[in-house]
Design an enzyme around this catalytic site. Structure first.
Site, PDB file in Angstrom:
ATOM      1  N   GLN A   1      -8.847 -27.287  30.469  1.00 36.47           N
ATOM      2  CA  GLN A   1      -9.636 -27.702  31.629  1.00 36.47           C
ATOM      3  C   GLN A   1     -11.014 -27.049  31.667  1.00 36.47           C
ATOM      4  OE1 GLN A   1      -8.673 -30.104  33.515  1.00 36.47           O
ATOM      5  NE2 GLN A   1      -6.517 -30.247  32.957  1.00 36.47           N
TER       6      GLN A   1
ATOM      7  N   ASP B   1      -5.728 -20.876  27.224  1.00 37.31           N
ATOM      8  CA  ASP B   1      -5.561 -22.323  27.370  1.00 37.31           C
ATOM      9  C   ASP B   1      -6.835 -22.859  28.003  1.00 37.31           C
ATOM     10  OD1 ASP B   1      -5.021 -24.896  28.161  1.00 37.31           O
ATOM     11  OD2 ASP B   1      -3.233 -24.417  29.325  1.00 37.31           O
TER      12      ASP B   1
ATOM     13  N   CYS C   1       2.577 -30.531  36.099  1.00 36.51           N
ATOM     14  CA  CYS C   1       3.125 -29.632  35.069  1.00 36.51           C
ATOM     15  C   CYS C   1       2.965 -28.161  35.449  1.00 36.51           C
ATOM     16  CB  CYS C   1       2.512 -29.905  33.706  1.00 36.51           C
ATOM     17  SG  CYS C   1       2.982 -31.498  32.996  1.00 36.51           S
TER      18      CYS C   1
ATOM     19  N   HIS D   1       0.270 -23.916  33.133  1.00 34.65           N
ATOM     20  CA  HIS D   1       0.803 -25.231  32.793  1.00 34.65           C
ATOM     21  C   HIS D   1       2.093 -25.034  32.002  1.00 34.65           C
ATOM     22  CE1 HIS D   1       0.970 -29.172  30.756  1.00 34.65           C
ATOM     23  NE2 HIS D   1       0.099 -29.619  31.640  1.00 34.65           N
TER      24      HIS D   1
ATOM     25  N   LYS E   1      -9.033 -34.877  26.919  1.00 38.23           N
ATOM     26  CA  LYS E   1      -9.635 -34.438  28.184  1.00 38.23           C
ATOM     27  C   LYS E   1     -11.150 -34.237  28.060  1.00 38.23           C
ATOM     28  CE  LYS E   1      -5.412 -31.975  29.577  1.00 38.23           C
ATOM     29  NZ  LYS E   1      -4.916 -32.913  30.590  1.00 38.23           N
TER      30      LYS E   1
END
Length: 420
Positions: free
Chosen positions: A208, A205, A374, A128, A231
């Site tokens: 998700q 990261d 992104c 991202h 999220k």
């Protein structure tokens, strides 16, 4: 392990999300844009209202009742986040506005003060922009070199290529846990182990992954991990950075101001202990407290139950998408165990622009995402200017997937007529 079967989990929880009852263009909303942001349950919405109506006050320095109550709730939410990802200490959780700010904190506090010309930072082509641009800044300022892990033949993280990039020059590895475009679940524990074998620090990261599966930072052994509250059923404007305690203690403050100080003089200052050293100014109090409520909500459902249910949804989504020969679907095919990809699918439909598909689907009440998500470098790598993306969460159902597929078929047929 036995998971709650479809559709019981979603059916039992949909009433918690008032927005799912609304209509769009006189059609029932089918919300399939969860990778961009999740919807919020009543438990989170009520927590925000309760704070502002019942004990709105600034935290930490006040001795009156409202301030003490706000402080307890604010810091209690930190405890919940720490437990949620199995951090060793609550001091390892730093509140940030979002994951982007958390990555920038590491970039400016650690990397800008540590890396030297010729040091290497390993990323991947699927990152991202939030896990790419800060490291571009670092490379420009320090002379460090960026290297990128390519995709495997199945459009997953190429672990073999990663191993060839690692060397004694590698000082940082920053990798996404789950790709927001390809949906692949990357082998982060092995990525961390191999990076540490070369003496590198590793940042993950987890935007998700934290909302969709159990994440254990101790088992993973990452040095830093970032996530965004919005999220994971929480509010916007709140995220967090996890960092190993000794490492965070060694890093200088990122921003200066109130809250992050111990003693201030006209010409110098001393700084507060963790985590407050990195939390300058009045924080997002209501948002942090509501993030704690979101963690409670997800914990009550059970992350294993969420992941198992979503794995079944993913299997069905790909089965139905496979009925449309016009589609090119990116990322790996889901395996039976649901261990290789998340509940999202990015795709193209021949010459039909993804934005046009999204617009037609919106008329049917179906919300999907269209664009580069992104991940522009990844889209160039895939030779796709943009893609459409349907992303699921535990409140989605088989019936909603069927509605999506039916509307998608109609949209493709419509554009086929237009282009004929």
């Amino acid at each position: 392990m036995t998971f709650t079967p479809i559709p019981t989990l979603a059916d039992s929880l949909r009433a918690d999300f008032p927005i799912l009852n609304r209509k769009v263009h006189d059609r029932p909303l089918v919300y399939l844009d969860n990778a961009a942001t999740s919807q919020k349950p009543l438990a989170v919405l009520n927590t925000l209202q309760d704070y502002y109506q019942g004990y709105n006050a600034n935290v930490h320095r006040g001795v009156h009742t409202l301030s003490a109550q706000a402080t307890d709730a604010y810091e209690g939410a930190r405890d919940k986040v720490a437990q949620f990802i199995n951090a060793r200490s609550r001091q390892e959780i730093v509140y940030t506005r979002n994951a982007s700010e958390a990555i920038n904190l590491v970039a400016y506090s650690w990397a800008m003060n540590t890396l030297q010309p010729g040091d290497e930072i390993i990323l991947s082509v699927m990152e991202h922009h939030s896990n790419l641009i800060p490291w571009q800044f670092v490379a420009q300022k320090t002379g460090a070199v960026l290297k990128f892990v390519e995709l495997s033949k199945t459009q997953e993280f190429d672990l073999s290529h990663y191993q060839t990039l690692l060397s004694e020059k590698t000082k940082l590895v920053a990798i996404v846990h789950v790709s927001n475009t390809l949906g692949c679940i990357n082998p982060v524990t092995e990525i961390c182990r191999l990076g540490h074998d070369q003496g590198a620090k590793v940042l993950i990261d987890a935007c998700q992954s934290v909302p969709h599966m159990a994440v254990d930072v101790q088992a993973m052994d990452c040095d830093w991990l970032v996530a965004s509250g919005h999220k994971m059923c929480g509010p916007t404007g709140i995220g967090f950075l996890y960092g190993k305690l000794d490492l965070l203690r060694s890093m200088p403050p990122f921003l200066g101001g109130g809250e992050m100080i111990a003693d201030v003089f006209l010409d110098h200052a001393t700084y507060a202990d963790l985590p407050h050293k990195f939390e300058a100014g009045t924080p997002a109090i209501a948002e942090a407290i509501a993030l704690g409520a979101a963690v409670d909500y997800l914990t009550q459902i059970g992350m294993d139950s969420i992941h198992g249910y979503e794995a079944e949804l993913t299997q069905y989504l790909f089965q139905r998408l496979g009925e449309l020969p016009e589609l090119t679907i990116y990322g790996p095919t889901p395996n039976a165990q649901g261990t290789n990809r998340a509940a999202l699918a990015s795709f193209t439909a021949g010459e039909v622009h993804p934005h046009d598909l999204s617009t037609i689907l919106d008329q049917a009440g179906i919300a999907i995402r269209a664009g580069h998500h992104c991940t522009q470098p990844l889209h160039r790598h895939l030779n796709a200017q943009s893609t459409a993306r349907a992303s699921l969460y535990f409140y989605n159902t088989l019936a909603e997937i069927d509605q999506f597929i039916a509307a998608l078929q109609e949209a493709i047929a419509f554009f086929g007529t237009v282009f004929a």
